[in-house]
Every structure is written in structure tokens, then in C-alpha cells.
Design a protein around this motif. Sequence first.
Motif, PDB file in Angstrom:
ATOM      1  N   ILE A   3      45.570-112.225  -5.055  1.00 53.81           N
ATOM      2  CA  ILE A   3      44.276-110.739  -5.748  1.00 53.81           C
ATOM      3  C   ILE A   3      43.233-111.166  -6.464  1.00 53.81           C
ATOM      4  O   ILE A   3      41.970-110.837  -6.265  1.00 53.81           O
ATOM      5  N   ARG A   4      43.016-112.347  -7.004  1.00 54.57           N
ATOM      6  CA  ARG A   4      41.888-113.027  -7.614  1.00 54.57           C
ATOM      7  C   ARG A   4      40.571-113.425  -6.865  1.00 54.57           C
ATOM      8  O   ARG A   4      39.563-113.263  -6.955  1.00 54.57           O
ATOM      9  N   LEU A   5      41.193-113.204  -5.627  1.00 53.02           N
ATOM     10  CA  LEU A   5      40.991-113.745  -4.206  1.00 53.02           C
ATOM     11  C   LEU A   5      39.293-112.456  -4.227  1.00 53.02           C
ATOM     12  O   LEU A   5      38.355-113.063  -4.023  1.00 53.02           O
ATOM     13  N   PHE A   6      40.258-111.828  -4.449  1.00 59.45           N
ATOM     14  CA  PHE A   6      39.170-110.351  -4.101  1.00 59.45           C
ATOM     15  C   PHE A   6      38.975-109.823  -5.682  1.00 59.45           C
ATOM     16  O   PHE A   6      37.439-109.330  -5.164  1.00 59.45           O
ATOM     17  N   GLN A   7      38.622-110.296  -6.656  1.00 62.39           N
ATOM     18  CA  GLN A   7      38.301-109.480  -7.979  1.00 62.39           C
ATOM     19  C   GLN A   7      36.973-111.375  -7.396  1.00 62.39           C
ATOM     20  O   GLN A   7      35.850-110.724  -8.075  1.00 62.39           O
ATOM     21  N   ALA A  65      34.542-106.601   0.826  1.00 66.81           N
ATOM     22  CA  ALA A  65      34.224-106.376  -0.362  1.00 66.81           C
ATOM     23  C   ALA A  65      34.674-104.437  -1.042  1.00 66.81           C
ATOM     24  O   ALA A  65      35.590-104.008  -1.410  1.00 66.81           O
ATOM     25  N   VAL A  66      34.758-104.078   0.456  1.00 62.46           N
ATOM     26  CA  VAL A  66      34.659-102.212   0.138  1.00 62.46           C
ATOM     27  C   VAL A  66      36.645-102.510   0.705  1.00 62.46           C
ATOM     28  O   VAL A  66      37.363-101.724  -0.206  1.00 62.46           O
ATOM     29  N   ARG A  67      36.736-103.170   0.907  1.00 52.46           N
ATOM     30  CA  ARG A  67      38.859-103.037   1.595  1.00 52.46           C
ATOM     31  C   ARG A  67      39.286-104.131   0.462  1.00 52.46           C
ATOM     32  O   ARG A  67      40.336-103.151   0.117  1.00 52.46           O
ATOM     33  N   ALA A  68      38.706-104.565  -0.316  1.00 48.22           N
ATOM     34  CA  ALA A  68      39.446-105.420  -1.210  1.00 48.22           C
ATOM     35  C   ALA A  68      39.145-104.514  -2.407  1.00 48.22           C
ATOM     36  O   ALA A  68      40.174-104.199  -3.586  1.00 48.22           O
ATOM     37  N   ALA A  70      39.451-101.242  -2.744  1.00 43.37           N
ATOM     38  CA  ALA A  70      40.350-100.652  -2.724  1.00 43.37           C
ATOM     39  C   ALA A  70      41.794-101.144  -2.859  1.00 43.37           C
ATOM     40  O   ALA A  70      42.799-100.272  -3.445  1.00 43.37           O
ATOM     41  N   ILE A  71      42.441-102.558  -2.226  1.00 41.40           N
ATOM     42  CA  ILE A  71      43.340-102.843  -2.780  1.00 41.40           C
ATOM     43  C   ILE A  71      43.196-103.490  -4.055  1.00 41.40           C
ATOM     44  O   ILE A  71      44.309-103.038  -4.466  1.00 41.40           O
TER      45      ILE A  71
END
Length: 296
Positions: A3-7, A65-68, A70-71
Motif C-alpha cells: 500500500i505504501r508504494l501507492f502512497q 496514480a488514478v487507480r492507486a 481509488a485503492i
Amino acid sequence: MEIRLFQYVIEIYKMKSFTKAAANLHIAQPSLSKQISKLEDELGILLFNRYSTGIEITEKGKLFAVRAQAILRMHDNLQKELEDSKNIKENSITIGVTPITGGHVLPPLLKQFMHQYQTVKVKFLEDSSENILKLLVNAKVDFALLSLPIKDERLKYEPFLTEALYLAVPKNSPNWLPPLSNHLTDYENCPFILLKSGFDFRSKVLSLCANHQFQPAVAYETSSIETAQALVLNSLGVTIVPEMVIKHDNPSTIRYIKLEHATRTLVFAHVKDFYLSQASKNFINMAKSTEVSTFN
């Protein structure tokens, strides 16, 4: 994929800089760069173009980034819902409200709610409607009490109450004041006192005037409905106020005229994609079942 990678990707995209993103994320910049490079290798795509003058997100990077985002939102909603299911008594809610409404609506609602849910912590933030909207979409408040219209499609709202609007005029009848009537058009040449830009009630007043085919001559602007009425009291102009205000702040030297076909509707608004806690739902449901006369 953690999850942190999305952040990390979202923060870099927002800041347009690895250095600034690293500072906000409280990690070392070389470590952040290394982890993003490793992620790009794993995905087999380039998320950011690196230049000597800075960085630029790629088209595939934007999609990521958009999908991240949302996740992350779903992850945050899940966490909140699980915490919510443990014990409603441990919950807290934060309400966004504008000053013109907060001082008249919130106190009786808070009193009633705290009587029923004594262990729920309630906070509220008062600001202009423009800033309250920003707080909503940035999850700084759980829900907000605003007035229609609401144009932001990210928001969902539930009607709360509709009240009449009144024109406040000086009782001493200055020479610029026309014969009294409940038609707003008759006052188009009067000096108007409005709330400052950013307050939804200002937009409501301007819209009302536009519907009557005139643009008000603005003599003064303020962030306080009480100040607006004080200016009226001193014969410096006229102003429009909601009914709940005249019931609480009714100086003997101000005359209030109920305007024809003029109302405002207050709603509870929250972001569609954000989890709304049970405590928040309880507050909204309680408020909607409260007698309107409570606020008069």
C-alpha cells in the motif's frame, strides 16, 4: 505490491518532485527514488520521466496514480468500517459548517446528540463554504452542513431544512429606501451588504438578484451576518438574511421583510466514495427528525 508504494507514487505526482515528496513522507529521497525505480522494474513501465530540470509523470503513470488513489480510498474506507463495527462508543465525528448556519443550528443539535450518545466525541470546523468543500474532499471533516445548490459531483447530500429569506432594512427609512414591499426588484437601487466571496449564502443572494433581473450595488462585504445587520442598523444598506437569523438577532431598529418566493435549503453533504461512520449517520438522522421550530 504494498500500500505504501501507492502512497509514494501519489505524493510524487502531487508534489512534482521526489525531494518534496520524500520530505512529506518522512523518508530519505534516495530511498524513495530507489523504491520507485524498483516498482517501475516490477511493472515493466516508466511512471515518471526524469529530467535535469525536474520530473514529469507519464501517461501510464497517471493511470497508475488514478487507480492507486481509488485503492487507497477503498483501503481507508475498509479500515474505518472495521473500526466502526468494533464499538460506536469509541467513535468521533467532525462536522464542517459555515458561520452563518453553525451558530444557530449546531448548538441545539449538539445538545440533543450528546444527550443520546454521551461517549461519541464531536468536533466542528467553521469556515467559508468554499473552504468547507475543500475540507470535505480532503477527508478533514466527515460531513458538512451546507446550502443548495451543490455543484461538486463528488458529493452526495441529504436535505435537512428549507427556510424563508428576509430582507433586512433600516427602520428609520433613509431617503434611498423605496416604499416597503416583498418584491426584491423594488430594492434594486439600494446599497446592498453581502457576505464575502467563498460563502454559499453570498452566491444564493446574487442568484436571487439575478433571477429578478438585476445585479446588486454592493456597498460593503463582510464575513459575518451579524456585522451585515449592524451595518443595516446604521442605515448603510440592506441585506438578505435567513429566517433562523432574525429569530435570534432581531435589533429593534431593523425591519425584516419576508421576500416573495425566496428560500434556502440546507443539506448534509459528504463525499460519495468516503465511508460515512455510523455515528455520523446517527447525527444526520437525528437532525432530520428534529422539529424545525428548534432553530427559530
